[in-house]
Every structure is written in C-alpha cells, then in structure tokens.
Motif scaffolding. Structure first.
Motif, PDB file in Angstrom:
ATOM      1  N   GLU A 190       0.653  -1.259   0.054  1.00  0.00           N
ATOM      2  CA  GLU A 190      -0.129   0.053   0.134  1.00  0.00           C
ATOM      3  C   GLU A 190       0.845   1.263  -0.185  1.00  0.00           C
ATOM      4  O   GLU A 190       1.705   1.142   0.739  1.00  0.00           O
ATOM      5  N   TRP A 267     -10.778 -10.132  -0.587  1.00  0.00           N
ATOM      6  CA  TRP A 267     -10.537  -8.849  -0.102  1.00  0.00           C
ATOM      7  C   TRP A 267      -9.183  -8.511  -0.959  1.00  0.00           C
ATOM      8  O   TRP A 267      -8.835  -7.384  -1.425  1.00  0.00           O
ATOM      9  N   GLN A 271      -8.366  -5.282  -3.994  1.00  0.00           N
ATOM     10  CA  GLN A 271      -7.593  -4.094  -3.781  1.00  0.00           C
ATOM     11  C   GLN A 271      -6.923  -3.399  -5.061  1.00  0.00           C
ATOM     12  O   GLN A 271      -6.879  -3.930  -6.141  1.00  0.00           O
ATOM     13  N   ASP A 300     -19.059  -2.782  -0.715  1.00  0.00           N
ATOM     14  CA  ASP A 300     -18.130  -1.631  -0.503  1.00  0.00           C
ATOM     15  C   ASP A 300     -18.194  -1.551   1.317  1.00  0.00           C
ATOM     16  O   ASP A 300     -17.040  -1.271   1.837  1.00  0.00           O
ATOM     17  N   GLU A 301     -19.302  -1.880   1.736  1.00  0.00           N
ATOM     18  CA  GLU A 301     -19.373  -1.852   3.822  1.00  0.00           C
ATOM     19  C   GLU A 301     -18.564  -2.947   4.047  1.00  0.00           C
ATOM     20  O   GLU A 301     -17.818  -2.625   5.003  1.00  0.00           O
ATOM     21  N   GLN A 302     -18.431  -3.972   3.373  1.00  0.00           N
ATOM     22  CA  GLN A 302     -17.664  -5.072   3.879  1.00  0.00           C
ATOM     23  C   GLN A 302     -16.414  -5.057   3.962  1.00  0.00           C
ATOM     24  O   GLN A 302     -15.291  -5.031   4.633  1.00  0.00           O
ATOM     25  N   LEU A 303     -15.844  -4.536   2.619  1.00  0.00           N
ATOM     26  CA  LEU A 303     -14.372  -4.075   2.319  1.00  0.00           C
ATOM     27  C   LEU A 303     -14.143  -3.062   3.191  1.00  0.00           C
ATOM     28  O   LEU A 303     -12.692  -3.143   3.824  1.00  0.00           O
ATOM     29  N   ALA A 304     -14.789  -2.006   3.689  1.00  0.00           N
ATOM     30  CA  ALA A 304     -14.337  -0.809   4.363  1.00  0.00           C
ATOM     31  C   ALA A 304     -14.135  -1.461   5.785  1.00  0.00           C
ATOM     32  O   ALA A 304     -13.545  -0.960   6.731  1.00  0.00           O
ATOM     33  N   ALA A 305     -15.149  -2.388   6.348  1.00  0.00           N
ATOM     34  CA  ALA A 305     -14.940  -2.889   7.759  1.00  0.00           C
ATOM     35  C   ALA A 305     -13.780  -3.569   7.807  1.00  0.00           C
ATOM     36  O   ALA A 305     -13.291  -3.782   8.927  1.00  0.00           O
ATOM     37  N   GLY A 307     -11.001  -3.295   6.000  1.00  0.00           N
ATOM     38  CA  GLY A 307      -9.937  -2.533   6.194  1.00  0.00           C
ATOM     39  C   GLY A 307      -9.571  -1.629   7.507  1.00  0.00           C
ATOM     40  O   GLY A 307      -8.513  -1.343   7.862  1.00  0.00           O
ATOM     41  N   ALA A 308     -10.829  -1.456   7.976  1.00  0.00           N
ATOM     42  CA  ALA A 308     -10.923  -0.659   9.040  1.00  0.00           C
ATOM     43  C   ALA A 308     -10.328  -1.505  10.378  1.00  0.00           C
ATOM     44  O   ALA A 308      -9.610  -0.971  11.278  1.00  0.00           O
TER      45      ALA A 308
END
Length: 309
Positions: A190, A267, A271, A300-305, A307-308
């Motif tokens: 990243e 996931w 990326q 998108d919500e699952q990916l964001a969760a 990542g967080a």
C-alpha cells in the motif's frame, strides 16, 4: 470466470494463483499430484514457484518444488493448461548475469518445459547494476526461454529505477510485481508501490495472502499455535489486530456463506492494482475451498469494515 490481464505481460490469469512452495516440502508426490490434477480440472491458471523452494528444509538444496511440478507436467501432459511463474535471486550468486543464465536453464530442466511464462527477480540485488540484471533477462526473452519478467520484494524506489533504466536502454520492462499483501500485512504494497504499479500498468500477484494461514481462522488462541509448524509465525497476529479482523470476517462469513479463507482472498483481489492473490494448498479439499470463492464479491461496506479492522 473472467480472466484479468497481468499488466502488459501479454498474459491473462484468473484471480487466483496456485502457490507451489509446498510441493516437495509439506506436500509429497501423491498430495502434490492430487492438488495439481484438481487445479487443472478446475480450469487451471498460473502456478507460482521458485528455484529456492525449499532449500531451507534440512536435506534439501532448492529446486524441489520445480522438480515436483516437472514430474507432474510430464505425467499429466497438462503443460498447455497452466502458466508457470518461477523466480531467481535467492540462491548464492543473487542476480549476477551468469547466475541468472545458469538458473533459468536449471529451472527449465527441472520443470521439463522449454519456456517459463513469467520469470521473477525474487528480490532486489543492490550489488548488481540494474542494467546488467535487465540485460541478462533480455537475453532470456530474446532466446524464447522466458515470455515475460517480473519483480518481487522490490521497493517502490528501486522498481521505479528499474523501469527507468529499461526504458532508457531499450531493455525489457518488469511487467509484474509480487509483493506481500494480506489484511494484516499491508505496508509493503500500500502507498507508493501500489500507486507505481497502477501508474505503470504492472500486474500484481500477492504472496502470503492468507497471512501464513492465520486468516483461515485456524488460530484463535495461543492454544491453537501448536496445530501447525507455522504456529510460531502467526503468534504476532494474536497480539495485534488479528482477533479484531477475524471478528469482522466471522460477521461477513455469516452474511455471505463464504469461508474465512475465501473472504481473505476476495479482499486481496479487490484491492486497487491487484491482479490475483497467491495461495497454496496441500490437499484437494483446501484447493476446492480456495477456488470455490473466486466469484465472491464483497460489498463496499464489507471491504471498508475489513480495512478498518
């Protein structure tokens, strides 16, 4: 399943690369052949190995994985069903031109093939000028021994310099990158390296995509570390963000019906810049699980969760 172009290499692959590091190491002949037979039956794709696999095992000298794959290719006749990626640079001699020339012939002989589809510099060798490294690779491409070249474990700065040298001197470019990337180890890829790969159009295949098996959910507590020789390697995840990540993965598993390994690979595949994750399997059941999730698309919500966490 839609294939993805592997950068400007001229190769297209599915969003999953089979790791060959286990062949001849933790997977003997019968297990290796069974996994490879199944991989071909399921549509195949790319298999990733290296000349150094598995030189660190007592009694091994390197080349065991390539030799096992070569024996399977000969028996199965499946060479036209798979793409082969292998690497040079971890054995004595590093990326010296003579070492590259000798190493590629050794890999070709062990694999029993006349061409390597994707040949990686396994790690940067700062002691050898980049034009000499790329010049040696150019010889292999011109001779038809290698179709495309890639870099693994290069920093963004050194990869950018290698691309500049290639352009200035009319040498072949690295068209693929192999960095470490998983939900818990993101710093190598990243940032600058990721942006460079996107800007320069490099394909990206990632190793340790399951964090040495931790993201399969197999290791939930210190008591689980004895389940595998890799237990010591995953211990730091238990003390870090690992449990929080597994908690989010458990929730997504309940929502999607996917396994944790499938979620971890999905996931990575989602990326920016990533072409495909690499993962290995020592049994047909493991391979079926890994490839059974190739059509999984996280929201998108699952990916964001994830990542967080």
């Amino acid at each position: 399943m839609t294939e993805r172009a592997l950068g400007q290499s001229g190769l297209s692959i599915r969003p999953f690369v089979l790791g060959g590091n286990v062949f001849g190491m933790t997977a003997g002949r019968d297990a290796s052949f069974a996994v490879l037979d199944r991989f071909a039956l399921l549509g195949g794709g790319m298999i990733d190995t290296a000349d150094v696999y598995s030189a660190w095992v007592p009694g091994h000298k390197g080349g065991e994985s390539e030799s096992m794959m070569g024996a399977w290719l000969k028996e199965s006749g499946a060479r036209d069903q798979v793409l082969i990626a292998t690497k040079v640079g971890m054995m004595p001699g590093g990326l010296k031109p003579d070492r590259i020339r000798d190493a590629v012939q050794g890999s070709l002989d062990r694999l029993g093939t006349d061409v390597i589809d994707l040949y990686f510099a396994h790690k940067d060798d700062p002691d050898v000028p980049l034009d000499e490294v790329l010049g040696a690779f150019a010889e292999l491409v011109d001779a038809g021994m290698v179709r495309a070249i890639g870099a693994s474990n290069y920093s963004a700065e050194r990869l950018a310099e290698a691309l500049r040298v290639a352009d200035e001197k009319g040498l072949p470019r690295f068209t693929a990158m192999q960095p470490e990337l998983n939900l818990l180890d993101r710093e190598q890829y990243e940032g600058a390296l990721q942006q460079l790969c996107i800007d320069e159009g490099l394909g990206v295949v990632t190793y340790f995509s399951l964090a040495s098996g931790y993201l399969s959910g197999k290791y939930r507590s210190a008591d689980d570390l004895g389940k595998s020789p890799r237990g010591a390697r995953v211990k730091p995840y238990l003390d870090g963000n690992g449990p929080a990540v597994l908690a989010v993965m458990d929730r997504i598993a309940a929502e999607t019906g996917a396994t944790l390994s499938q979620i971890a690979l999905a996931w990575v595949a989602a990326q920016p810049g990533v072409t495909a994750p690499i993962a290995s399997a020592t049994t047909v059941e493991q391979l079926d699980e890994l490839m059974g999730g190739l059509d999984l698309r996280l929201s998108d919500e699952q990916l964001a969760a994830l990542g967080a966490a």
